[in-house]
Design an enzyme around this catalytic site. Structure first.
Site, PDB file in Angstrom:
ATOM      1  N   HIS A   8       4.671   5.600  11.752  1.00 53.35           N
ATOM      2  CA  HIS A   8       4.215   5.502  10.362  1.00 53.35           C
ATOM      3  C   HIS A   8       3.246   6.676  10.178  1.00 53.35           C
ATOM      4  CE1 HIS A   8       3.089   4.009   6.555  1.00 53.35           C
ATOM      5  NE2 HIS A   8       2.719   2.776   6.841  1.00 53.35           N
ATOM      6  N   ARG A  22      11.331   3.837   3.962  1.00 49.28           N
ATOM      7  CA  ARG A  22      10.862   2.827   4.924  1.00 49.28           C
ATOM      8  C   ARG A  22      12.059   1.971   5.289  1.00 49.28           C
ATOM      9  NH1 ARG A  22       5.660  -1.112   4.597  1.00 49.28           N
ATOM     10  NH2 ARG A  22       4.728   0.869   5.247  1.00 49.28           N
ATOM     11  N   ARG A  26       0.813  -1.221   0.000  1.00 50.06           N
ATOM     12  CA  ARG A  26       0.000   0.000   0.000  1.00 50.06           C
ATOM     13  C   ARG A  26       0.847   1.273   0.000  1.00 50.06           C
ATOM     14  NH1 ARG A  26      -2.700  -4.216   1.994  1.00 50.06           N
ATOM     15  NH2 ARG A  26      -0.650  -4.637   2.846  1.00 50.06           N
ATOM     16  N   THR A  27       1.791   1.363   0.916  1.00 55.24           N
ATOM     17  CA  THR A  27       2.506   2.630   1.106  1.00 55.24           C
ATOM     18  C   THR A  27       3.363   2.974  -0.108  1.00 55.24           C
ATOM     19  OG1 THR A  27       2.578   2.048   3.439  1.00 55.24           O
ATOM     20  CG2 THR A  27       3.913   3.916   2.759  1.00 55.24           C
ATOM     21  N   LYS A  77      25.848  -4.636  -0.534  1.00 54.16           N
ATOM     22  CA  LYS A  77      27.316  -4.788  -0.648  1.00 54.16           C
ATOM     23  C   LYS A  77      28.024  -4.102   0.513  1.00 54.16           C
ATOM     24  CE  LYS A  77      26.724  -4.012  -5.564  1.00 54.16           C
ATOM     25  NZ  LYS A  77      26.997  -2.943  -6.534  1.00 54.16           N
TER      26      LYS A  77
END
Ligand code: CP
Length: 338
Positions: A151, A123, A73-74, A101
């Site tokens: 959030h 995120r 969704r986000t 890496k």
């Protein structure tokens, strides 16, 4: 001075610049600023019904979506939001970056910033990742979920959904039920809903309620939040029931907090029967992803009182407003709505 530089320089003189408006925590926003975002999202809600879903306000701007945790969704709604405002949206996922890496998050962000984006949406599993980037980079940073911390855009879209369904937020009784221990959604919602004048019940077994969570916003939340360790008590008279998923992926190495998922579901899951504890016109919310049959029965999830897909739709409108605020500032630029 070369042609392109001269044009850029003239543009810089014409367009007012402002410091980037990061969005790391709901605590960064006053009640007035939250209302401004929700009002602006209201204007964008109707755009979804238009055949051409495009505005020009972020034309020529660049938004980088940097997701180091999974998201449906986000991530998608930030991309759609940027594109509906005519910005360029670039998506990178953690597994495809050079962090695999050994490059640090900060080096990654600084290298991306060297490509002159206007905003980075991030995120990350580390609570504090967005705040750390906001201190280091010059463009706007928007927190799309940092570990178990916050959030904020989820809380804003939840507030927009409640406001549309109930006509107000002030004075409403909102029950937040489930895995409060690992939920950044709960933290942002407690801060946001308390600031908007709702009363909040946190409903879970003691083992899923972090000590002191009712005080995360100081007096503002202490006065407005109460704890209930029985579903019946927590839902009694609730106008809004917000269910949370058990976040097994964040239990890493912890002692078990409940005997098993079936027992938690039986005592704290929302079914047609247990929804009867709430007000008859209570709405049911869930940030997704849902674990059907665990925290929410399919009958309730798909029933007439669920506004779960409306939450997803509000996600686009609210994130358009958040991106615009981050990049352009609080006030709409003349003609930006066209
Ligand atoms: N609500 C939410 O954050 O969903 P995603 O994890 O799919 O983005």
């Amino acid at each position: 001075m070369g042609g392109a530089l001269a044009i850029a320089s003239a543009y810089m003189r014409c367009v007012p610049r402002h410091l980037p408006r990061h969005l790391v925590s709901i605590a960064d926003l006053s009640r007035g600023e939250i209302a401004q975002i929700l009002d602006r999202a209201d204007r964008y809600w109707a755009l979804a019904d238009e055949p051409v879903k495009k505005l020009a306000s972020l034309r020529g701007r660049t938004v980088i979506n940097m997701f180091f945790e999974n998201s449906t969704r986000t991530r998608t709604s930030f991309e759609i939001a940027a594109k509906r405002l005519s910005a360029e949206a670039v998506n990178i996922s953690g597994s495809s970056t050079s962090t695999s890496k050994g490059e640090t998050l900060l080096d990654t962000a600084e290298n991306l910033e060297a490509m002159s984006p206007d905003a980075i949406v991030v995120r990350h599993s580390f609570g504090g990742a967005a705040a750390m980037l906001a201190r280091k980079v010059r463009c706007a940073v928007i927190n799309a979920g940092d570990g178990q911390h916050e959030h904020p855009t989820q809380a804003l879209l939840d507030a927009a959904t409640i406001r549309r369904a109930k006509g107000r937020i002030e004075g409403l009784e909102v029950a937040i039920v489930g895995d409060l221990a690992h939920s950044r959604v709960a933290r942002s919602n407690i801060l946001c809903l308390a600031r908007l004048g709702a009363r909040i019940r946190l409903v879970a077994p003691w083992t899923l309620i972090p000590r002191g969570i009712e005080q995360i916003g100081g007096d503002e939340t202490r006065e407005r939040v109460r704890i209930a360790t029985r579903l019946e008590d927590g839902l009694d008279g609730a106008d809004v029931v917000m269910m949370l998923r058990v976040q097994h992926e964040r239990f890493d190495g912890e002692a078990p907090r409940f005997p098993n998922t079936r027992e938690l579901s039986r005592t704290f899951g929302l079914s047609e029967r247990s929804l009867g504890f709430a007000r008859p016109d209570a709405i049911v919310m869930h940030p997704g992803p849902i674990n059907r049959g665990v925290e929410l029965s399919p009958q309730v999830a798909d029933g007439p009182r669920a506004v779960i897909l409306q939450q997803v739709s509000w996600g686009v409108a609210v994130r358009m407003a958040v991106l615009e605020r981050a990049i352009l500032g609080d006030l709409p630029v003349e003609g930006a709505w066209g």
